[in-house]
Design a protein around this motif. Structure first.
Motif, short mmCIF file in Angstrom:
data_model
loop_
_atom_site.label_atom_id
_atom_site.label_comp_id
_atom_site.label_asym_id
_atom_site.label_seq_id
_atom_site.Cartn_x
_atom_site.Cartn_y
_atom_site.Cartn_z
N ILE A 22 0.80 -1.23 0.00
CA ILE A 22 0.00 0.00 0.00
C ILE A 22 0.83 1.28 0.00
N GLY A 23 2.16 1.15 0.11
CA GLY A 23 2.98 2.35 0.07
C GLY A 23 2.76 3.15 -1.20
N MET A 24 2.60 2.45 -2.32
CA MET A 24 2.37 3.11 -3.60
C MET A 24 0.99 3.76 -3.66
N LEU A 47 5.98 2.75 -12.01
CA LEU A 47 5.11 1.98 -11.13
C LEU A 47 4.10 2.89 -10.45
N LEU A 48 4.55 4.04 -9.99
CA LEU A 48 3.64 4.99 -9.35
C LEU A 48 2.59 5.47 -10.35
N ARG A 49 3.00 5.74 -11.57
CA ARG A 49 2.04 6.18 -12.58
C ARG A 49 0.98 5.10 -12.84
N ASP A 307 -3.13 -7.27 1.32
CA ASP A 307 -4.48 -7.70 0.96
C ASP A 307 -5.36 -6.57 0.43
N ILE A 308 -5.00 -5.31 0.74
CA ILE A 308 -5.81 -4.19 0.26
C ILE A 308 -5.05 -3.30 -0.72
N ALA A 309 -3.84 -3.67 -1.07
CA ALA A 309 -3.06 -2.86 -2.01
C ALA A 309 -3.79 -2.75 -3.34
N GLY A 310 -3.84 -1.56 -3.88
CA GLY A 310 -4.45 -1.32 -5.17
C GLY A 310 -5.97 -1.29 -5.17
#
Length: 336
Positions: A22-24, A47-49, A307-310
């Motif tokens: 989730i850092g991104m 990756l950030l984009r 589990d909640i990234a993106g």
């Protein structure tokens, strides 16, 4: 160099952490406002984009360069210092091949802070297990930055509203704890804690409440002698040097309002003695601070939340708290 604030302060660098976590996600929230000190995100720009597009956000990414003066960041923009990935990322699925990418981010940020290019460092969550699986010994940010900056001793402290908890030992197995708590080590930890609370928090005479190591602080030696032989003599010597120390006190009763209302910080002997209380009190609104480094470093209080990234469900509160704390400390140092 990225244009400094009106007070001529160098930018704060923010490492985005584990690329599949989730850092991104959470760094994107920083584009919703302007900051009194410029900020720079350290990550793979592509990756950030991609993650910005995934979350349907509208953010303009600007290349950071220390070689040229650039306009200040506006709402809806983020400056990025690009660190290339080693391997493509699958959201929520860490890959040990990208462990070196994470280390490269941290090294760049450390070096930039040491050189004065950045005024402070804020770190996003990393996955220690994946880094170690890649064959890179990594016990945590705290130890990594101490080694990279050639700092003999640092103090890990977490803070939330109304409570600060510092640690005598950090990421050690329980079996090794008692041997790690020696008179020289404890004395050095308390000395650093005292100095940093004065310098970075502006507290003239910090009051430090100290936990015992054993249940009931040893029960007069019946449940262990570390309090009698190590902790109490060390506290006595440091009190003679003018440090305001209360304890050792039983950890199971110390965390009460009647004590905490007078405490500037609680010093716990080990990681899981003090941090469960702090995280229960302020999870999501707590931060991690490394004291004793030659620069300011703060961090979020949570992990990678794979589990909640993106998904857009990640909460940026802790990152905002960590950045605001770094800004506050930079400003205090400016005035000292």
């Amino acid at each position: 160099m990225l244009k400094k604030s009106q007070n001529n302060v160098a930018p704060i660098i923010i490492t985005a952490g584990e690329p599949s976590g989730i850092g991104m996600d959470i760094v994107q929230a920083l584009a919703t406002q302007q900051w009194p000190i410029p900020i720079v995100i350290c990550c793979d720009k592509n990756l950030l984009r991609t993650r910005i597009k995934k979350l349907n956000n509208q953010i303009i990414l600007l290349d950071y360069s220390s070689a040229v003066e650039q306009p200040a960041q506006q709402i809806g923009q983020l400056y990025v210092v690009h660190v290339p990935l080693v391997k493509d990322v699958s959201i929520g699925k860490p890959d040990k091949d990208n462990a070196q990418y994470v280390i490269n981010m941290l090294s760049l940020a450390n070096d930039g802070c040491l050189s004065g290019q950045f005024s402070a460092l804020v770190t996003g969550p990393v996955h220690k297990g994946i880094i170690n699986d890649a064959g890179i010994h990594f016990s945590g940010h705290t130890e990594f930055f101490a080694q990279q900056s050639n700092t003999d001793m640092v103090v890990m402290m977490l803070a939330t509203e109304g409570l600060r908890v510092a640690l005598v030992t950090t990421h050690l197995p329980i079996r090794e704890l008692a041997d790690a708590i020696t008179k020289p080590h404890l004395s050095q930890i308390i000395t650093i804690l005292q100095r940093e609370l004065q310098m970075k928090y502006g507290i003239k005479k910090p009051r430090i409440y100290v936990c015992g190591l054993n249940p009931h602080a040893g029960e007069s030696g019946h449940m262990g002698r570390e309090e009698i032989e190590i902790i109490e003599p060390t506290l006595h010597e440091l009190r003679e040097d003018g440090i305001d120390l209360i304890g050792p006190l039983p950890a199971d009763t110390l965390f009460q309002e009647k004590y905490l209302q007078d405490a500037d910080v609680v010093l716990a002997m080990y990681h899981d003695q003090g941090l469960p209380v702090l995280k229960y009190k302020g999870f999501g609104k707590a931060i991690n601070i490394t004291l004793g480094l030659p620069y300011i470093r703060t961090s979020v209080d949570h992990g990678t939340a794979l589990d909640i990234a993106g998904t857009g469900m990640a909460n940026s509160n802790s990152l905002f708290c960590a950045l605001n704390e770094a800004i506050r400390m930079v400003q205090i140092q400016q005035h000292n």
